[in-house]
Scaffold this active site. Structure first.
Site, PDB file in Angstrom:
ATOM      1  N   GLY A  46      33.398  49.377  48.366  1.00  0.00           N
ATOM      2  CA  GLY A  46      34.392  48.367  48.036  1.00  0.00           C
ATOM      3  C   GLY A  46      35.122  48.750  46.763  1.00  0.00           C
ATOM      4  O   GLY A  46      34.566  49.458  45.913  1.00  0.00           O
ATOM      5  N   GLN A  51      40.384  48.152  39.446  1.00  0.00           N
ATOM      6  CA  GLN A  51      39.539  49.312  39.134  1.00  0.00           C
ATOM      7  C   GLN A  51      40.340  50.611  39.060  1.00  0.00           C
ATOM      8  O   GLN A  51      39.855  51.613  38.524  1.00  0.00           O
ATOM      9  CB  GLN A  51      38.402  49.451  40.160  1.00  0.00           C
ATOM     10  N   CYS A  93      28.272  49.664  41.077  1.00  0.00           N
ATOM     11  CA  CYS A  93      29.720  49.475  40.984  1.00  0.00           C
ATOM     12  C   CYS A  93      30.361  50.788  40.552  1.00  0.00           C
ATOM     13  O   CYS A  93      29.846  51.460  39.662  1.00  0.00           O
ATOM     14  CB  CYS A  93      30.024  48.390  39.951  1.00  0.00           C
ATOM     15  N   LEU A  94      31.466  51.144  41.175  1.00  0.00           N
ATOM     16  CA  LEU A  94      32.143  52.396  40.820  1.00  0.00           C
ATOM     17  C   LEU A  94      32.640  52.367  39.370  1.00  0.00           C
ATOM     18  O   LEU A  94      32.834  53.416  38.766  1.00  0.00           O
ATOM     19  CB  LEU A  94      33.317  52.659  41.778  1.00  0.00           C
ATOM     20  N   HIS A 135      31.198  40.445  45.195  1.00  0.00           N
ATOM     21  CA  HIS A 135      31.224  41.406  44.080  1.00  0.00           C
ATOM     22  C   HIS A 135      32.674  41.827  43.786  1.00  0.00           C
ATOM     23  O   HIS A 135      33.118  41.824  42.640  1.00  0.00           O
ATOM     24  CB  HIS A 135      30.365  42.628  44.452  1.00  0.00           C
ATOM     25  N   GLU A 136      33.406  42.158  44.854  1.00  0.00           N
ATOM     26  CA  GLU A 136      34.794  42.610  44.676  1.00  0.00           C
ATOM     27  C   GLU A 136      35.687  41.476  44.168  1.00  0.00           C
ATOM     28  O   GLU A 136      36.568  41.695  43.335  1.00  0.00           O
ATOM     29  CB  GLU A 136      35.354  43.168  45.988  1.00  0.00           C
ATOM     30  N   HIS A 139      35.721  41.040  40.502  1.00  0.00           N
ATOM     31  CA  HIS A 139      36.610  41.961  39.772  1.00  0.00           C
ATOM     32  C   HIS A 139      37.976  41.319  39.526  1.00  0.00           C
ATOM     33  O   HIS A 139      38.616  41.568  38.512  1.00  0.00           O
ATOM     34  CB  HIS A 139      36.824  43.264  40.564  1.00  0.00           C
TER      35      HIS A 139
HETATM   36 ZN    ZN Z   1      32.480  46.801  41.404  1.00  0.00          ZN
END
Ligand code: ZN
Length: 171
Positions: A46, A51, A93-94, A135-136, A139
């Site tokens: 995701g 991001q 998380c990236l 989660h996304e 952000h």
């Molecule tokens: Zn994330």
């Protein structure tokens, strides 16, 4: 299509609240294509637009484990219903590289959003899909999964990430 640089914590851009998209046009579709490329390149499931530094309420996801890709696009997602029962998943998380933690979230949720073509859709999510979409969506509000941890745990992770960054800068 292009792979973009993923912003990592600590970075105040990640704390910004993303703005709703007025309509889904060429520019937004291009952004979604780039986001998907970037996500696949980083082996993520995701990614939110912020991001890669774009403060728009857009998310891409693909939780399929097999070869066949199943990309999902969410523009202006809103949770319209959530289950009071919580579920615990290990999250990463990236933007928080190499850090993982168990996080509690509603086990199911119903999300309203616009798809890649700007068409209104409703998704009933549970399991990993529910965890991932929540989660996304965090952000979009400038929230990271580490914000749910104790102050101590969070500060240890941020210290590690800052150290990682300063090392990278020297190289
Ligand atoms: Zn994330």
């Amino acid at each position: 299509m292009a792979v973009k640089t993923i912003i990592t914590e600590p970075n105040k851009l990640l704390r910004q609240i993303s703005k709703p998209v007025e309509s889904v046009g060429k520019e937004e579709q291009q952004l979604m294509d780039d986001m998907l490329d970037t996500m696949y390149d980083a082996n993520g499931i995701g990614l939110a637009a912020i991001q890669i530094g774009v403060p728009k309420r857009i998310i891409v996801m693909d939780i399929s484990k097999d070869e066949k890709k199943e990309p999902k696009y969410f523009v202006n997602p809103v949770v319209v219903n959530k289950d009071p029962i919580k579920n615990t998943h290990e999250e990463g998380c990236l933007s928080v590289p190499e850090q993982f933690a168990e996080i509690d979230r509603p086990s199911k949720c119903e999300v309203e959003y616009l798809d890649y073509k700007g068409k209104k859709q409703i998704l009933m999510a549970d399991g990993l899909l529910a965890t991932c979409i929540q989660h996304e969506m965090d952000h979009l509000e400038g929230i990271l999964f580490i914000d749910y941890l104790s102050k101590l745990k969070k500060s240890i992770i941020i210290k590690k990430l800052s150290k990682l960054k300063s090392n990278t800068a020297i190289l």
